[in-house]
Scaffold this motif. Structure first.
Motif, PDB file in Angstrom:
ATOM      1  N   UNK A 173       6.230  -8.884 -13.891  1.00 30.44           N
ATOM      2  CA  UNK A 173       5.073  -8.085 -13.494  1.00 30.44           C
ATOM      3  C   UNK A 173       4.224  -7.755 -14.716  1.00 30.44           C
ATOM      4  N   UNK A 174       2.942  -8.057 -14.638  1.00 31.02           N
ATOM      5  CA  UNK A 174       2.057  -7.883 -15.794  1.00 31.02           C
ATOM      6  C   UNK A 174       1.786  -6.409 -16.032  1.00 31.02           C
ATOM      7  N   UNK A 175       1.996  -6.024 -17.310  1.00 32.83           N
ATOM      8  CA  UNK A 175       1.740  -4.638 -17.688  1.00 32.83           C
ATOM      9  C   UNK A 175       0.244  -4.404 -17.868  1.00 32.83           C
ATOM     10  N   UNK A 176      -0.126  -3.139 -17.855  1.00 37.58           N
ATOM     11  CA  UNK A 176      -1.533  -2.794 -17.989  1.00 37.58           C
ATOM     12  C   UNK A 176      -2.033  -3.195 -19.379  1.00 37.58           C
ATOM     13  N   UNK A 177      -3.162  -3.895 -19.432  1.00 41.15           N
ATOM     14  CA  UNK A 177      -3.733  -4.342 -20.696  1.00 41.15           C
ATOM     15  C   UNK A 177      -3.204  -5.676 -21.198  1.00 41.15           C
ATOM     16  N   UNK A 178      -2.184  -6.227 -20.510  1.00 39.58           N
ATOM     17  CA  UNK A 178      -1.603  -7.504 -20.950  1.00 39.58           C
ATOM     18  C   UNK A 178      -2.476  -8.660 -20.458  1.00 39.58           C
ATOM     19  N   UNK A 179      -2.735  -9.609 -21.335  1.00 41.18           N
ATOM     20  CA  UNK A 179      -3.570 -10.757 -20.997  1.00 41.18           C
ATOM     21  C   UNK A 179      -2.737 -11.832 -20.308  1.00 41.18           C
ATOM     22  N   UNK A 180      -3.368 -12.496 -19.353  1.00 38.11           N
ATOM     23  CA  UNK A 180      -2.733 -13.629 -18.678  1.00 38.11           C
ATOM     24  C   UNK A 180      -2.565 -14.778 -19.689  1.00 38.11           C
ATOM     25  N   UNK A 191     -13.819 -26.432 -25.358  1.00 35.53           N
ATOM     26  CA  UNK A 191     -14.884 -26.479 -26.348  1.00 35.53           C
ATOM     27  C   UNK A 191     -15.448 -25.068 -26.553  1.00 35.53           C
ATOM     28  N   UNK A 192     -16.093 -24.875 -27.710  1.00 34.51           N
ATOM     29  CA  UNK A 192     -16.638 -23.546 -27.997  1.00 34.51           C
ATOM     30  C   UNK A 192     -17.701 -23.133 -26.987  1.00 34.51           C
ATOM     31  N   UNK A 193     -18.423 -24.130 -26.451  1.00 36.09           N
ATOM     32  CA  UNK A 193     -19.476 -23.790 -25.483  1.00 36.09           C
ATOM     33  C   UNK A 193     -18.917 -23.215 -24.178  1.00 36.09           C
ATOM     34  N   UNK A 194     -17.621 -23.418 -23.924  1.00 37.20           N
ATOM     35  CA  UNK A 194     -17.013 -22.931 -22.686  1.00 37.20           C
ATOM     36  C   UNK A 194     -16.313 -21.590 -22.878  1.00 37.20           C
ATOM     37  N   UNK A 195     -16.302 -21.031 -24.122  1.00 39.47           N
ATOM     38  CA  UNK A 195     -15.594 -19.774 -24.357  1.00 39.47           C
ATOM     39  C   UNK A 195     -16.159 -18.646 -23.486  1.00 39.47           C
ATOM     40  N   UNK A 196     -17.479 -18.580 -23.439  1.00 41.49           N
ATOM     41  CA  UNK A 196     -18.104 -17.467 -22.706  1.00 41.49           C
ATOM     42  C   UNK A 196     -17.759 -17.525 -21.225  1.00 41.49           C
ATOM     43  N   UNK A 197     -17.754 -18.718 -20.653  1.00 38.44           N
ATOM     44  CA  UNK A 197     -17.441 -18.849 -19.225  1.00 38.44           C
ATOM     45  C   UNK A 197     -16.000 -18.447 -18.950  1.00 38.44           C
ATOM     46  N   UNK A 198     -15.056 -18.835 -19.827  1.00 36.83           N
ATOM     47  CA  UNK A 198     -13.650 -18.496 -19.617  1.00 36.83           C
ATOM     48  C   UNK A 198     -13.443 -16.996 -19.776  1.00 36.83           C
ATOM     49  N   UNK A 199     -14.107 -16.388 -20.782  1.00 39.79           N
ATOM     50  CA  UNK A 199     -13.983 -14.944 -20.963  1.00 39.79           C
ATOM     51  C   UNK A 199     -14.525 -14.180 -19.757  1.00 39.79           C
ATOM     52  N   UNK A 201     -14.584 -15.228 -16.725  1.00 41.90           N
ATOM     53  CA  UNK A 201     -13.661 -15.437 -15.605  1.00 41.90           C
ATOM     54  C   UNK A 201     -12.473 -14.487 -15.684  1.00 41.90           C
ATOM     55  N   UNK A 202     -11.972 -14.189 -16.904  1.00 40.67           N
ATOM     56  CA  UNK A 202     -10.811 -13.316 -17.063  1.00 40.67           C
ATOM     57  C   UNK A 202     -11.201 -11.889 -17.427  1.00 40.67           C
ATOM     58  N   UNK A 203     -12.502 -11.577 -17.462  1.00 44.15           N
ATOM     59  CA  UNK A 203     -12.954 -10.215 -17.701  1.00 44.15           C
ATOM     60  C   UNK A 203     -12.817  -9.742 -19.132  1.00 44.15           C
ATOM     61  N   UNK A 204     -12.913 -10.654 -20.095  1.00 44.71           N
ATOM     62  CA  UNK A 204     -12.807 -10.295 -21.509  1.00 44.71           C
ATOM     63  C   UNK A 204     -14.210 -10.106 -22.072  1.00 44.71           C
ATOM     64  N   UNK A 208     -15.163 -10.563 -30.473  1.00 46.08           N
ATOM     65  CA  UNK A 208     -14.669 -10.572 -31.857  1.00 46.08           C
ATOM     66  C   UNK A 208     -13.157 -10.541 -31.881  1.00 46.08           C
ATOM     67  N   UNK A 209     -12.556  -9.690 -31.049  1.00 46.81           N
ATOM     68  CA  UNK A 209     -11.095  -9.644 -30.952  1.00 46.81           C
ATOM     69  C   UNK A 209     -10.544 -10.963 -30.432  1.00 46.81           C
ATOM     70  N   UNK A 210     -11.231 -11.509 -29.420  1.00 44.20           N
ATOM     71  CA  UNK A 210     -10.765 -12.770 -28.841  1.00 44.20           C
ATOM     72  C   UNK A 210     -10.758 -13.882 -29.879  1.00 44.20           C
TER      73      UNK A 210
END
Length: 1181
Positions: A173-180, A191-199, A201-204, A208-210
């Motif tokens: 069971x995923x804890x609060x704040x834990x990333x998938x 690719x770097x151009x797809x980073x924004x779309x993936x973030x 999708x996962x709500x990141x 800078x932290x990523x």
């Protein structure tokens, strides 16, 4: 193509072994007879078995289709095992499909092997091998149960991936704040151009932290990949193809091509095949370094995270999304005229930002040729094929998710356009769906909006219902045996739980429990349990001491569990008591666990401890007081009634104390065992000490190893090596109670190295070697040789010689060491090392500087080392000795074509350097002729030569020792001009006098001569009959009447031949015969135009090989045959050997070069006509 082999392997006595090549790659065929009878054939494969990689427990099979007459027999076998067990191996034959099948139900890892299919009949045999790879996926239930009941010492290793993506059944069971973990796996492969779309999708949102975390993960992944992968590039994510499959591909170069490759979907391994793409859902195709993974028969459940692993390292991850969408309106067939635009339209059931369009199985993109349009509501999609041409016709497809629809585009030619003129571009559009797509889209949009509103109302109602429900009781944590103290308690009418009560005491059965309440004033109170009033008795005691009241239970039981409270006037408080047992071990299990586990290094160790199932029981394993974490080679299995510790590939350092701890609310319990890993002992402890050394004895000693490898040392092995040699010799074994050895087989003055091994039942330790060589006896050095003498000296080399020492001190001399010292310096520099002695008594010193003065000395080397050096030699200067100039291998004649540069190179030797002078015909050379003088080389250069530059050039070299000269004849000429007209005259029968006008170059070139060639009508071959003629006449002999003769005259000089001068034809061919039958004579005429009976063939010879071309020509009179290369006649080219023998025309090129490529043509001409044939020649590199 048949290949004959001299070997007879695989054939019976009296049979031949003819190796033949099959049309199917990888099939080996052996034919037993030299000639096959009519209507028979040897066995062969039309479909061979294909290599297979499959998951353990699946159904594995190989299929083959064979041919042969008589019908062959098929047998199956494996390299390392037997296939006679019918429960595991079954061979079948289907007469309808002519397929032979070899089946393995419930395939196991031990069946992974190389299998062989042998097909045999009386005329031969065919054989093919195929590899079966079985992927192990861990324990099967039956095997795990058997091993759990039988033994715990041997456990099969479980496949452990480094990827954090686990199957759904194993996900915690995923804890609060834990990333998938899926988020990071996708970023690592994107690719770097797809980073924004993936973030998104996962709500990141913290990029800078990523990026910081991602960079650290990439470094770690690169280290893991470096174990198996040399290079990785061109990562293409999964996408749907025009043929209805989905695929992703990567370019990967593996260090070991046999590394295992695994495919996972959502953390679960899935089987795939490498070639049977039509039989299995997942397949792998390898093209060079490119790996292409495909999925066929797409279904909605195929969506998920696909990962590619090499061994246990993840290489690539890609997310396959399948949206639920369908075509409400599909694309329709379009008929368009040439240069008109064609439109395909469709309407989707759900909004889709982009769908895939395919034309002729190729994905189409927005560009000059195609327009891809999407409506604002993203339901209507259009493909516009602009400026349609005939080549654009074909099938076009639209793909949304995994749904396809396709239609034809038919392009009709514009018949109104005049022939030869280009059709003008039309502005009209053809095609479309023929429906009101906007209306269909609006209706679907309204339907979707209605469904969204209904879902929102359902969610709202669910939230309201959840808000109206009573809140769940907050769980309380356990506390100690005594209830917490309470101050200033409130006094409700009924005993209710206090809001401040957050602790529940946990009491072990059989132990006393006490609840204590302290107040700020003295008053009486009443105790309650679960709302019922309590009274004191023998088991329960109520005491009061001032403002403190105690409730004591002498011995807790299970029925004492409950909520206790104290009510006093208007105040109350409460506490909960939990009653339970401490963890316990069965004595027999504890005794069994306490026995040490002894394994060899590299083997697996297993510990198992049963216990009574309890709630909230925490199981922890320790090694030497440090908690053992799962990962790497450690696997911890926790079950309700037992726990297992599995240690894979144990090392010697894993030896230690193993402890298991059980802990719950009521206490903790521990059990201890011991792990002993047996290994080779460590090396004996050094250093090796020399106890005694004499001329005949060397005694050494050492200390026992610090680590005996888990078992006692049984003996020591001592080896010896003589200094300067590479061979180690075993001297003997020493018992374990002794740590010294005496070597009695030594030679006085020689040095020795020793090494010692410790031995236990597991093997030999690493060696302990002596730090320095040990000499037998004392050192006796050789006396110095005599001073070296200088044999010769030059600027590059000084040759030395010396005499051996008169007294060698009784020890043989290995060689000598030579040292040099430069004048005015004090440092002696060794020219060779002591380990590289000079065997001879002479030496050539090359490490010198020109012009410097040196002195040398020599020392003798024996077994004790280098002795005293000799006295130094006399000073010698590194320079060449004086010598008279002389020239080294010069050329005395040079021919140059006019216009080219002239370069005359003359090498010489002289000391001191000479003065160089060049002369032309005895006179100084002109100023425009360049003279280049360097060390030991002089060059005369004429940039652009003329005929007037022909002369005799003389070089003179002069120094203080003497003078030398040399003559070089330089002839500047050009290709001669052709001789004048040729005349023929016969003065005597059988002889013809040939005369010609001289060439214009005869007066300019005294080397000019003439060459005469002859050709007759019988042979049609030109041959030289005279060469190097310095006159303008020649008499040809053996001239036969009735045969035509032709002559050619060439002018020849040092450069080559001129163009030929052709003579008139000499003689006629009049061989006609009159025929008569005595009554009436009829003339027969054989005259006919030329014709080609056998044409030329196409040839592709390799460079440097011989080429032979022939053709057959017929005609009467005999035609004249000419050869052409790219329409240029080559009959007179000397690089071709051309013959014509009775109509068979041949051309031979001895060594084919690239310039010989082109179109060759043969032209035959006589008085009645002409015939020709041609071919192309391509010369391969």
């Amino acid at each position: 193509m048949i290949r004959l082999s001299k070997g007879t392997g695989g054939t019976a006595t009296g049979q031949v072994g003819i190796k033949k090549k099959s049309k199917v790659p990888g099939v080996m065929i052996t034919q037993f007879v030299e000639t096959l009878p009519e209507g028979t054939s040897h066995p062969d494969f039309t479909r061979k078995p294909i290599a297979l990689t499959i998951q353990e427990g699946k159904f594995a099979f190989f299929k083959a289709i064979v041919t042969g007459d008589p019908k062959p027999t098929v047998t199956w076998s494996r390299n390392n095992g037997d296939v006679s067990d019918t429960s595991r191996y079954q061979a079948r034959y289907d007469p309808n499909s002519n397929e032979h099948t070899f089946e393995m139900p419930d395939v196991m890892p031990d069946q992974a092997d190389t299998y062989k299919c042998l097909v045999t009949n009386e005329y031969g045999q065919a054989m093919v091998t195929v590899v079966l790879n079985v992927i192990e996926v861990g324990f099967k239930k039956a095997r795990a149960q058997q091993q759990a009941e039988a033994t715990d010492e041997k456990c099969t290793p479980i496949l452990k991936r480094r990827s954090k993506v686990c199957p759904k059944s194993e996900q915690h069971q995923k804890r609060e704040g834990e990333m998938d973990p899926t988020f990071w796996e996708l970023l690592l492969s994107a690719d770097k151009k797809d980073y924004e779309k993936i973030c998104a999708e996962f709500g990141v949102t913290d990029f800078r932290w990523m990026l910081k975390e991602l960079n650290e993960m990439k470094k770690k992944k690169e280290e893991e990949l470096s174990e198996f992968v040399r290079s990785l590039s061109n990562l293409r994510p999964i996408q749907v193809n025009a043929d209805g499959t989905a695929s992703f591909e990567i370019d990967m170069d593996l260090f070991d091509q046999s590394s295992s490759i695994f495919l996972y979907k959502d953390g679960e391994m899935i089987p795939y095949t490498k070639e049977l793409g039509d039989k299995m859902k997942h397949s792998l195709r390898k093209v060079g370094k490119k790996y292409i993974f495909s999925i066929r028969d797409l279904m909605p459940e195929d969506a998920g995270l696909y990962q590619l692993d090499v061994e246990d390292v993840n290489v690539f991850s890609t997310n396959f999304k399948i949206l639920t969408v369908d075509f409400l309106v599909k694309i329709q067939e379009v008929k368009a005229k040439e240069r008109e635009d064609a439109v395909f339209e469709c309407v989707l059931s759900n909004p889709f930002s982009k769908i895939l369009w395919f034309g002729k199985n190729i994905q189409l993109e927005q560009g000059d040729k195609y327009d891809i349009e999407v409506s604002e509501d993203k339901l209507i999609h259009r493909l516009v094929v602009k400026d349609c041409m005939i080549v654009d016709k074909g099938i076009y497809s639209a793909c949304a998710g995994i749904q396809f629809c396709n239609a034809w585009l038919i392009v009709e030619a514009d018949k109104d356009v005049q022939k030869g003129k280009k059709t003008a571009r039309k502005t009209t559009r053809a095609g479309g769906s023929g429906m009101d797509l906007q209306r269909v889209a609006q209706e679907q949009q309204a339907k979707l909006e209605k469904e969204r509103k209904e879902r929102k109302e359902q969610i709202k109602a669910a939230k309201e219902g959840a808000a109206a429900a009573p809140p769940a009781e907050t769980p309380q944590a356990p506390a100690s045996n005594k209830a917490p103290e309470r101050t200033k308690p409130a006094a409700p009418k009924d005993p209710q739980p206090s809001k401040n009560d957050k602790h529940k005491p946990g009491i072990t059965c059989g132990l006393p429990a006490e609840l204590t309440v302290k107040r700020n004033m003295d008053c009486d109170g009443t105790w309650f349990k679960d709302g019922k009033q309590l009274n004191s008795d023998a088991a329960v005691t109520v005491t009061k001491n001032g403002t403190s009241q105690n409730w004591t239970i002498q011995s807790c039981r299970d029925d004492d569990l409950g909520l206790y409270g104290l009510i006093s006037e208007a105040h109350s408080t409460q506490g909960t008591i939990r009653v339970g047992d401490k963890p316990e071990f069965d004595p027999d299990d504890l005794h069994k666990f306490s026995k040490p586990v002894i394994v060899r290094v590299g083997h697996n160790a297993a510990f198992k401890m049963p216990f009574t199932p309890q709630e909230s029981l925490v199981v922890t394993w320790f090694r030497d007081g440090t908690e053992i974490k799962e990962g790497g080679g450690v696997k911890i299995i926790r079950e309700p009634n037992h726990s297992r510790l599995l240690l894979r590939d144990c090392l010697r350092t894993d030896t230690g104390k193993i402890k298991i701890q059980l802990k719950n609310l009521f206490g903790a319990l521990e059990a201890t065992s011991q792990l002993i890993v047996l290994d080779r002992p460590g090396p004996p402890e050094g250093p090796v000490q020399t106890v005694e050394t004499t001329s005949s004895i060397i005694e050494i000693k050492w200390k026992p190893p610090q680590d005996d490898g888990g078992s006692a040392v049984t003996s020591y092995i001592v080896e010896r090596q003589q200094t300067g040699q590479s061979l180690w010799t075993k001297l003997g074994d020493v018992s374990a109670d002794r740590t010294s050895f005496r070597d009695r087989n030594v030679t006085h003055g020689k040095k020795y190295n020793y090494r010692v091994y410790a031995v236990n039942p597991e093997g030999l330790s690493d060696a302990l070697e002596t730090a320095d060589s040990i000499m037998a006896g004392i050192m006796i050095f050789s006396s110095p040789p005599r001073a070296p003498t200088v044999v010769s000296a030059s600027k590059n080399c000084i040759n030395l010689a010396w005499s051996p020492p008169e007294d060698g001190s009784g020890l043989p001399i290995f060689g000598y060491q030579v040292e040099k010292r430069k004048k005015d310096t004090n440092q002696w520099i060794a020219l060779n090392g002591l380990n590289e002695p000079i065997k001879d008594v002479k030496y050539a010193v090359r490490d010198i500087t020109e012009g410097a003065e040196y002195e040398f000395r020599v020392s003798a080397i024996n077994a004790s080392g280098s002795g005293d050096p000799s006295p130094p030699s006399e000073l010698v200067c590194a320079k060449n000795p004086n010598m008279r100039p002389y020239f080294k291998d010069p050329e005395d004649f040079i021919v140059v074509r006019a216009g080219n540069s002239v370069r005359v190179k003359i090498c010489y030797e002289a000391e001191p350097p000479p003065q160089i002078t060049w002369l032309k015909d005895g006179e100084p050379v002109s100023a425009w002729i360049n003279i280049i003088n360097t060390e030991r080389l002089s060059q005369l250069v004429i940039p652009s030569s003329k005929r007037s530059d022909s002369a005799i050039y003389t070089i003179k070299a002069k120094n203080s020792m003497g003078e030398a000269s040399f003559d070089v004849e330089v002839r500047v000429t050009d290709e001669p001009k052709a001789p004048g007209p040729v005349e023929l005259e016969q003065t005597v029968h059988g002889k013809v006098v040939i005369s010609w006008a001289p060439s214009p170059d005869e007066e300019l070139d005294d080397h000019l001569c003439y060459v005469v060639s002859q050709c007759n009508s019988n042979t049609r071959v030109w041959k030289t009959i005279a060469d190097r003629l310095f006159t303008n006449t020649y008499t040809a002999y053996n001239i036969v009447p009735g045969i035509e003769y032709h002559f050619r005259i060439y002018a020849k000089n040092d450069v080559g031949l001129s163009d030929p001068s052709q003579s008139p034809t000499w003689g006629t061919n009049s061989n006609r015969v009159q025929m008569s039958n005595g009554v009436h004579a009829t003339a027969l005429c054989f005259e006919r135009p030329p014709s080609i009976l056998v044409p030329l063939k196409v040839h592709t010879p390799p460079k440097g090989y011989q080429l032979f071309m022939t053709c057959a020509v017929r005609g009467c009179p005999t035609p004249t045959v000419s050869w052409y290369l790219n329409d240029i006649c080559i009959n007179s080219d000397n690089t071709y050997y051309i013959t014509n023998s009775f109509g068979v025309c041949s051309l031979v090129i001895l060594r084919v070069q690239p310039q010989h490529s082109g179109e060759y043509k043969v032209v035959a001409v006589n008085s009645f006509g002409k015939a020709e044939c041609s071919t192309k020649i391509v010369v391969k590199d």
